[in-house]
Design an enzyme around this catalytic site. Sequence first.
Site, PDB file in Angstrom:
ATOM      1  N   LYS B  77      93.793 -64.279   6.531  1.00 57.96           N
ATOM      2  CA  LYS B  77      93.445 -65.720   6.007  1.00 57.96           C
ATOM      3  C   LYS B  77      93.258 -66.504   7.059  1.00 57.96           C
ATOM      4  O   LYS B  77      94.330 -66.845   8.121  1.00 57.96           O
ATOM      5  CB  LYS B  77      94.816 -65.797   5.096  1.00 57.96           C
ATOM      6  CG  LYS B  77      94.529 -66.752   4.188  1.00 57.96           C
ATOM      7  CD  LYS B  77      95.544 -66.922   3.031  1.00 57.96           C
ATOM      8  CE  LYS B  77      95.439 -68.084   1.990  1.00 57.96           C
ATOM      9  NZ  LYS B  77      96.645 -68.130   0.911  1.00 57.96           N
ATOM     10  N   SER B 152      95.175 -68.008  -3.678  1.00 58.01           N
ATOM     11  CA  SER B 152      94.239 -68.355  -2.644  1.00 58.01           C
ATOM     12  C   SER B 152      93.792 -67.488  -1.765  1.00 58.01           C
ATOM     13  O   SER B 152      93.027 -67.686  -0.886  1.00 58.01           O
ATOM     14  CB  SER B 152      95.061 -69.856  -2.028  1.00 58.01           C
ATOM     15  OG  SER B 152      96.033 -69.267  -1.380  1.00 58.01           O
ATOM     16  N   SER B 176      99.861 -66.658  -4.272  1.00 60.08           N
ATOM     17  CA  SER B 176      98.399 -66.697  -3.751  1.00 60.08           C
ATOM     18  C   SER B 176      98.273 -64.963  -2.911  1.00 60.08           C
ATOM     19  O   SER B 176      97.050 -65.053  -2.400  1.00 60.08           O
ATOM     20  CB  SER B 176      98.522 -67.711  -2.438  1.00 60.08           C
ATOM     21  OG  SER B 176      98.073 -68.853  -3.096  1.00 60.08           O
TER      22      SER B 176
END
Lengths: 474, 487
Positions: B77, B152, B176
């Site tokens: 990420k 996310s 997330s």
Amino acid sequence: MNWESVIGLEVHAELATQSKIFCGCSTAFGQEPNTQVCPVCAGMPGVLPRLNRTAVEYAVRVGLALNCTITRYSKFDRKNYFYPDLPKAYQVSQLYAPICRDGHLAVEVDGTTKIIGIREIHMEEDAGKLIHDAVSDNTLMDFSRCGVPLIEIVTQPDFHSAAEVRTFLMQLREILLYLGVCDCKMQEGSLRADINISVRPEGGELGVRTEMKNLNSFKAIGRAIEYETRRQIQLLESGKQVVQETRRWDDDAGVSYGMRSKESAPEYRYFPEPDLLPIYIDDQWLQSIVENLPEMAEAKRARYMRCWGISALEAATLTSHVYVAQLFEEVAALSRNPMEAAHLVAGEIMRLMNQTDTLPEDLAVDAKKLATLITLVSSAKINRNAYKEAVEAVFIDGVDPEEYIAQRGLRMVSDADAIAEAVAAVITEQRQAVADYRAGQHKALGFLIGQAMRKLQGKGNPALVRKAMLEALE
Amino acid sequence: MLNMTALALAKAIRAKKLSVTEAVAEYIKQIEQTNPHLNTFLTVSKDTALARAQTIQAQIAAGEITSPLAGVPIALKDNISTLGIRTTCAAKMLENYVPVYNATVVDRLEQAGMIVIGKLNMDEFAMGGSSETGAYGTVRNPWDTERVAGGSSGGSAAAVAAGEVPLALGSDTGGSIRQPCAFCGVTGIKPTYGAVSRYGLVAYASSLDQVGSIGRTIDDCAAVLSLIAGPDDNDSTCVISKTFTFDTPLLERLAGFRIGLPRNYFAGGINADVAQAVLAAAKELAAAGAQVEEFDMPLMDYMVPAYYIIACAEASSNLSRYDGLKYGYRSPAAETLAEVYRLSRSEGFGLEVKRRIMLGSFVLSSGYYDAYYKKALQTRTLIKQAYDRLFERFDMILSPVAPTTAYKLGENVDDPLKMYMGDIYTVSVNLAGLPAVALPCGFDRQNLPIGFQLIGAAFSESKLVSAARTYQHRTSFHLQQPGGAWV
């Protein structure tokens, strides 16, 4: 009306740890800009703080010396504000659970003892420095000071005069120096004080206070207090109000001016720092901090008197400043003659410091050289006059003592023939004095010995000269 | 090869059936083909990954690296700091930001011989639940590219689902990792707070953030977790010396496992297909021998508000460093210092990030701190205590991950309240600092994946992984793969 000023202090002291409070960067002063910076103290995205235990121990030392309650479960908070010298845009500080609380310090002002309350001591990180570059007309950022550990000592509003503040600060400074936690150099910013001040009719209700910043010397603090007291009294006497505000002291101009009012005071949005665990000081840790407290002035005085038989007066002089005490202890250790070292430092060295306006923190005299001179004088290689002269040369010019004595021919004359020759000459020349002595006027002896010393250019071994003179007179 | 699990791939590499370079090249080829459709990757570090592949191959051959995932590619990420590789947090603010240091998790993956092949798209600064708030476009769900991937960590979950990479790291502040896993039909672990170092994870909400793994199977995820977990001197909140090994054998029966099922999670706003699939998962575990018992989860109405107050408060402080001075975006129009701050931040941050900074600044302001932030902290304590009591009765709690399956692009992005309510089942786990695993458990009538989560007591990852392993042994939802025009 009699006005009274009410003053409280916020003293910032940079802790003299090797590394910063939340990372491993060095705290050394005066290096090239931005050379002591890492991702953590530069506030790069994703970094986390790591607490320096020594900084905690130093803060606790101060708390102990100022009779505070040590907070066993202390926490950090974030103080949020935007400024270019603050790379994270928040300062890690302590609001809700500072490391020390509720202490006091007794100070002696004009012969009376006054107790100054210490509200709290909290730990925080220092910010960086902004440097205005006149050539490019740019403001440059130096992050090397970011993360240097600070303590803020907050007093109660217990002061009523500049003299009290000054005495307190000087005493606090000595305590910090003795504790070894701060080098207390105001001109380098390692010790700074902000002043909260208000005036009131004597004994009356507290007035509106202002906060004064940018005080870089004891002198400035005294001047600023006097100025601000006068300013507030004048306002009140002319029927005006004192505005609660932060003011900046301009020491060159001798005036202060308003920086920001209470209404425009920043909103710091304090909240608990989630990246650090609470500091838990258990009995064992506290005990080890107590046991490792450096020897303070009072204990040093007692030890000097007890172990070395040094007089109370000399012991007091030697401990008046930590750097003087340090010099004395070094010279005592190197010369292995504490009594002589005490006489030297409390006497000649203090006199030379006064004469040359040398502050204790600027003492640069080499203890090893002084110890050499003590060894020379106590082993009768030089006499007292030569000793005194050489000490001064070491203090002022940093000369090598052995070389200096050799070049100046100060080595003591113990040669029996040379002494006998001088004595014989005096007896021949000073008939009257010789006659006086023989007629029972023994004080003539001193004169005769003095004359013999003169012939030896002051370098004669006093004991041998005296002995030779007495023998010659018999 | 792209269908293999990460552990199987590593085994093939060790058995010399496949070279590390071949593996890396194959995945990069897949990324190059599918990324234009899915927008999962923000940066593909092709050259460094291929160069590293050769080094790692040599080290494996020389027996210098023996980790079970040596040679396996992984993507991160884009809020995880990578030395020399752009780390944008999907933010305009950090468009050209290249870190000077590696996050601890990156160092640990690299020491274990894993190969970072790129950085994954996400919501801007991890704020969002749909991976639509980033500055570099929306991540698309591989099961239906007109739908969101969740967020996310949407890029992480979608990339694994699409076979672009066998494993990814995500971060989970309020769900997330788990929610995009549920939306994309993949598996993820949100570890206990403090199990994995946050050093180098660009902070959103420091007391809630945690790095975790996303993969096709629970075993793959657990293998990554055992590499990255463990104390780190650089993270004061990651100090307990717990390291995980998940090498217990597969449990055929979950005898003695007590699983709590929060009855009230299945009433009200939950989609019927989701409720049905999650309840079916509970039945499956019961069939495997676990003892499943219903209960009412307390404080449900307070979870989302407490979460948003605390997360936004911390975010408002954490994101203050993006001030246009030292790195990142600076407004070209700014002339004074005040303008540098105001314009850079106004122009540099996206709408959702600004919304949360303002919310957080507000709740920390004097006069509001006690009414909001302090109350939220008290609520958090109550939630923790409620979980503590529940874990006296249960080994784990089984719950939905999200009330819906993946929704259409743009459907919720302008309705923050609706978006925030999508976090109802996940945020309390972060508030209490607990571990959870998210696992696929079915599909809705539009063939969109559904996930459920198992939540355990702090540091009970091994038990969660055991139960998850048994579940995946008995089911095949996690083996389903999306198909579509992008394939």
